[in-house]
Structure formats: structure tokens, C-alpha cells
Design a protein around this motif. Structure first.
Motif, PDB file in Angstrom:
ATOM      1  N   LEU A   1       0.747  -1.126  -0.111  1.00  0.00           N
ATOM      2  CA  LEU A   1       0.046  -0.101  -0.050  1.00  0.00           C
ATOM      3  C   LEU A   1       0.735   1.355   0.041  1.00  0.00           C
ATOM      4  O   LEU A   1       0.501   2.366  -0.872  1.00  0.00           O
ATOM      5  CB  LEU A   1      -1.065   0.041   1.263  1.00  0.00           C
ATOM      6  CG  LEU A   1      -1.776   1.305   1.460  1.00  0.00           C
ATOM      7  CD1 LEU A   1      -2.670   1.324   0.420  1.00  0.00           C
ATOM      8  CD2 LEU A   1      -2.542   0.995   2.853  1.00  0.00           C
TER       9      LEU A   1
ATOM     10  N   ILE B   1      -7.017   1.755  12.237  1.00  0.00           N
ATOM     11  CA  ILE B   1      -7.170   2.451  10.961  1.00  0.00           C
ATOM     12  C   ILE B   1      -8.103   2.007   9.976  1.00  0.00           C
ATOM     13  O   ILE B   1      -8.176   0.875   9.778  1.00  0.00           O
ATOM     14  CB  ILE B   1      -5.636   2.498  10.437  1.00  0.00           C
ATOM     15  CG1 ILE B   1      -4.525   3.330  11.352  1.00  0.00           C
ATOM     16  CG2 ILE B   1      -5.620   3.360   9.140  1.00  0.00           C
ATOM     17  CD1 ILE B   1      -3.282   3.076  11.010  1.00  0.00           C
TER      18      ILE B   1
ATOM     19  N   GLN C   1       4.789  -0.477   3.734  1.00  0.00           N
ATOM     20  CA  GLN C   1       3.433  -0.162   4.801  1.00  0.00           C
ATOM     21  C   GLN C   1       3.449   1.334   4.605  1.00  0.00           C
ATOM     22  O   GLN C   1       4.468   2.217   5.045  1.00  0.00           O
ATOM     23  CB  GLN C   1       3.371  -0.698   6.148  1.00  0.00           C
ATOM     24  CG  GLN C   1       3.398  -2.233   5.851  1.00  0.00           C
ATOM     25  CD  GLN C   1       2.087  -2.817   5.378  1.00  0.00           C
ATOM     26  OE1 GLN C   1       1.069  -2.096   5.043  1.00  0.00           O
ATOM     27  NE2 GLN C   1       2.306  -4.355   5.157  1.00  0.00           N
TER      28      GLN C   1
HETATM   29  C1  G1P Z   1      -4.666  -1.620   5.111  1.00  0.00           C
HETATM   30  C2  G1P Z   1      -3.738  -0.910   6.092  1.00  0.00           C
HETATM   31  C3  G1P Z   1      -4.333  -0.946   7.551  1.00  0.00           C
HETATM   32  C4  G1P Z   1      -5.715  -0.555   7.716  1.00  0.00           C
HETATM   33  C5  G1P Z   1      -6.728  -1.518   6.698  1.00  0.00           C
HETATM   34  C6  G1P Z   1      -8.150  -0.947   6.540  1.00  0.00           C
HETATM   35  O1  G1P Z   1      -4.382  -2.951   5.263  1.00  0.00           O
HETATM   36  O2  G1P Z   1      -2.476  -1.097   5.713  1.00  0.00           O
HETATM   37  O3  G1P Z   1      -3.419  -0.459   8.243  1.00  0.00           O
HETATM   38  O4  G1P Z   1      -6.247  -0.868   9.109  1.00  0.00           O
HETATM   39  O5  G1P Z   1      -6.158  -1.438   5.286  1.00  0.00           O
HETATM   40  O6  G1P Z   1      -8.801  -1.441   5.928  1.00  0.00           O
HETATM   41  P1  G1P Z   1      -4.945  -4.153   4.147  1.00  0.00           P
HETATM   42  O7  G1P Z   1      -6.458  -4.607   4.865  1.00  0.00           O
HETATM   43  O8  G1P Z   1      -4.873  -3.646   2.977  1.00  0.00           O
HETATM   44  O9  G1P Z   1      -4.222  -5.301   4.600  1.00  0.00           O
END
Ligand code: G1P
Length: 295
Positions: A109, A202, A228
Motif C-alpha cells: 500500500l 485505521i 506499509q
Molecule cells: C490496510 C492498511 C491498514 C488498515 C486497513 C483498513 O490494510 O495497511 O493499516 O487498517 O487497510 O482496511 P489491508 O487491509 O490492505 O491489509
């Protein structure tokens, strides 16, 4: 530092959780009732006052570009047939400029956001993740943008999750709070089970100052071997204040199967056209299920 005018929507992920549906179709195009998930997110950005959006795409994501493009043949056809309600529906994002850039390798991301740095330049900007849809009285991003205007600092949208879910998210270690706004000691990406510093997670909505690109540009790998965004936010927090804001509104997790299904059912129930029929259908299904169980 100026107004938040631009937003990044990362949409380069491979969507492995939804295979085989996402083998030939971007996961962002999976529909919730009759609108692709990414349209809800674009709509939130527009309603928050964003003027320019850049979508970070990758291999196999062309359908997203086609979706937000004009389709003359389709429009003419709808006009001829007098289907103006549908015409209005397909032109929902006409008020915003949408740009695209490709992330050439799936490096995480943080890297996807970094790919859009030249488009952002030196101004504050928003990031919206497509796995989260938020519905409420005030668009989630708008709430964060108002906070940005007050503090002139980066603001990250958070909401509470259960103890058994913290390992799936970026989590904040909060310090003092003023109402819904928190000062943050640390931002941790996907802490191991039982080690999370809080339950404030988050939720895919960010307002960031451009200094974040200095940290993203270091390309340091974090959780899962990926670059990240949360790690760069933590570095930024050591340089300037980064606040967290517990936004109002209901958040739907459309990034995994059960969450996607729950969202679909709830949105279908609230849909003017089919809502009542869906309710009847569900009642029937439950009734039949109970009958089978009792026998
Ligand atoms: C991403 C972010 C994470 C956040 C989340 C929310 O993670 O890295 O910090 O809490 O989205 O959906 P992912 O779900 O893409 O692994």
C-alpha cells in the motif's frame, strides 16, 4: 498549508480473497447491489469536496478506467429509450477529474501511494481505500478534512474494533484526546494477536501532508514484507503531529467475503427499488431454514 484538493485511491491489489471472481475482473468492480464498490468511494471523495482523484491501478484493472469514462453508445441508447434515470446513474462521477497511474509491481500500500507523488506535488492530500465503505450523515473524508483545517496536521480515520480483530489492521497507541481527536504515540501495522496498544483501528481514510513521500521513498519493508503506509505515517509522526480521528458513520468491510455479503444484504434492504422484496425473500429463507432444522 492550503486546502485538500486531491485524493489517491489505491486499486492495484490482486483481490486474491475473491478468487476466482477476480481472476479477470478487478475486485473494485464487484458490485454492491448495482454499483461497483469503487464508485461508493469516489462518491465520498466528491461529496467531501475533492476536485481531482488519482486511481493507482495495476495489471488487469482496465475495467475501472472504462467505468469512469464516457460510453457514448450506451448513453445514446439510453436517451433513445427515454431511460433518463439510468443515464443519471451512469454519470454520477462526472463532476470530478479522474486520473490513473499504474503500480508496476505489487510492493504494498505504501508503495502504491508513493506512485502518485508527482500528481500530488507539495500539497496536503487524501487517501481512500476501496476495501472500506463508510456511510453516515457527513462523509467520512469530509470530517477528516475539517479536522485538517483546524490542525493543519495529518489526520488518520479510526474506529474501534473487537480484541480478536486488531491483528488485521493498523492500530494506534493513543495519548491525550480532545473529543474524537487523539494525539498518537505510535502507529503499528497489524500487531500480533494480544499485543495491540488499543482497539482503535485505521479504517482506510487519511489526510496526509506531502512530507510522507520522503518516508515512503525510502522503500522500507514492514509487516508481510510489504512497504506499509502505516510505517511511513509513524515516521512522519516523529517529525510532525499526526492525529487520529474517530469518525462518525458506519463502516462496511467489503475487502473480505463475509463483510462483502453483509454489506450487499444491508444495502439491498435499504434499496428503494428492491428493498421490500429482499426483506420478504430473507424472511422466507429463514423460515425454510428453521423448518429444515426442526425436522
Ligand atoms: C490496510 C492498511 C491498514 C488498515 C486497513 C483498513 O490494510 O495497511 O493499516 O487498517 O487497510 O482496511 P489491508 O487491509 O490492505 O491489509
Amino acid at each position: 498549508m492550503g486546502k485538500v484538493r486531491k485524493a489517491i485511491i489505491p486499486a492495484a491489489g490482486m483481490g486474491t480473497r475473491f478468487l476466482p471472481a477476480t481472476k479477470a475482473m478487478p475486485k473494485e468492480m464487484l458490485p454492491i447491489v448495482d454499483r461497483p464498490t469503487i464508485e461508493y468511494v469516489v462518491q465520498e471523495a466528491i461529496e467531501s469536496g475533492i476536485e481531482d482523484i488519482i486511481i493507482v491501478t495495476g495489471k488487469g484493472k482496465r475495467a475501472i478506467e472504462d467505468h469512469f469514462d464516457t460510453n457514448f453508445e450506451l448513453e445514446e441508447n439510453l436517451i433513445k429509450k427515454g431511460k433518463f434515470d439510468l443515464l443519471e446513474k451512469i454519470n454520477k462521477s462526472a463532476n470530478v477529474e479522474i486520473h490513473y497511474i499504474r503500480q508496476k509491481e505489487a510492493k504494498g500500500l505504501g508503495h502504491a501511494v508513493w506512485c502518485a507523488r508527482k500528481f500530488i506535488g507539495h500539497e496536503p492530500f487524501a487517501v481512500l481505500l476501496g476495501d472500506d465503505i463508510v456511510q453516515g450523515e457527513q462523509p467520512c473524508l469530509k470530517q477528516l478534512m475539517q479536522q485538517y483545517e483546524e490542525t493543519e496536521s495529518s489526520i488518520i480515520g479510526v474506529q474501534r474494533v473487537g480484541d480478536d480483530e486488531t491483528q488485521r489492521y493498523g492500530i494506534i497507541d493513543p495519548m491525550a484526546n480532545e473529543g474524537r481527536r487523539y494525539q498518537v504515540r505510535h502507529f503499528v501495522e497489524k500487531p500480533e494477536r494480544g499485543t495491540a496498544p488499543s482497539n482503535l483501528a485505521i479504517m482506510g481514510r487519511y489526510v496526509l501532508t506531502p512530507e510522507i513521500f520522503d518516508f515512503l521513498g525510502k522503500h522500507e519493508k514492514g509487516a508481510g514484507g510489504e512497504i506499509q503506509l502505516t510505517d511511513a505515517i509513524q515516521k512522519l509522526n516523529e517529525l510532525q503531529h499526526v492525529f487520529a480521528y474517530e469518525f462518525e458513520g458506519k463502516r462496511y468491510d467489503v475487502g473480505e467475503k463475509l463483510g462483502f455479503l453483509k454489506t450487499t444484504v444491508e444495502f439491498a434492504l435499504n434499496n428503494e427499488e428492491i428493498g421490500e422484496d429482499v426483506l420478504e425473500m430473507l424472511k422466507e429463507l429463514i423460515f425454510k431454514n428453521e423448518e429444515v432444522r426442526d425436522n
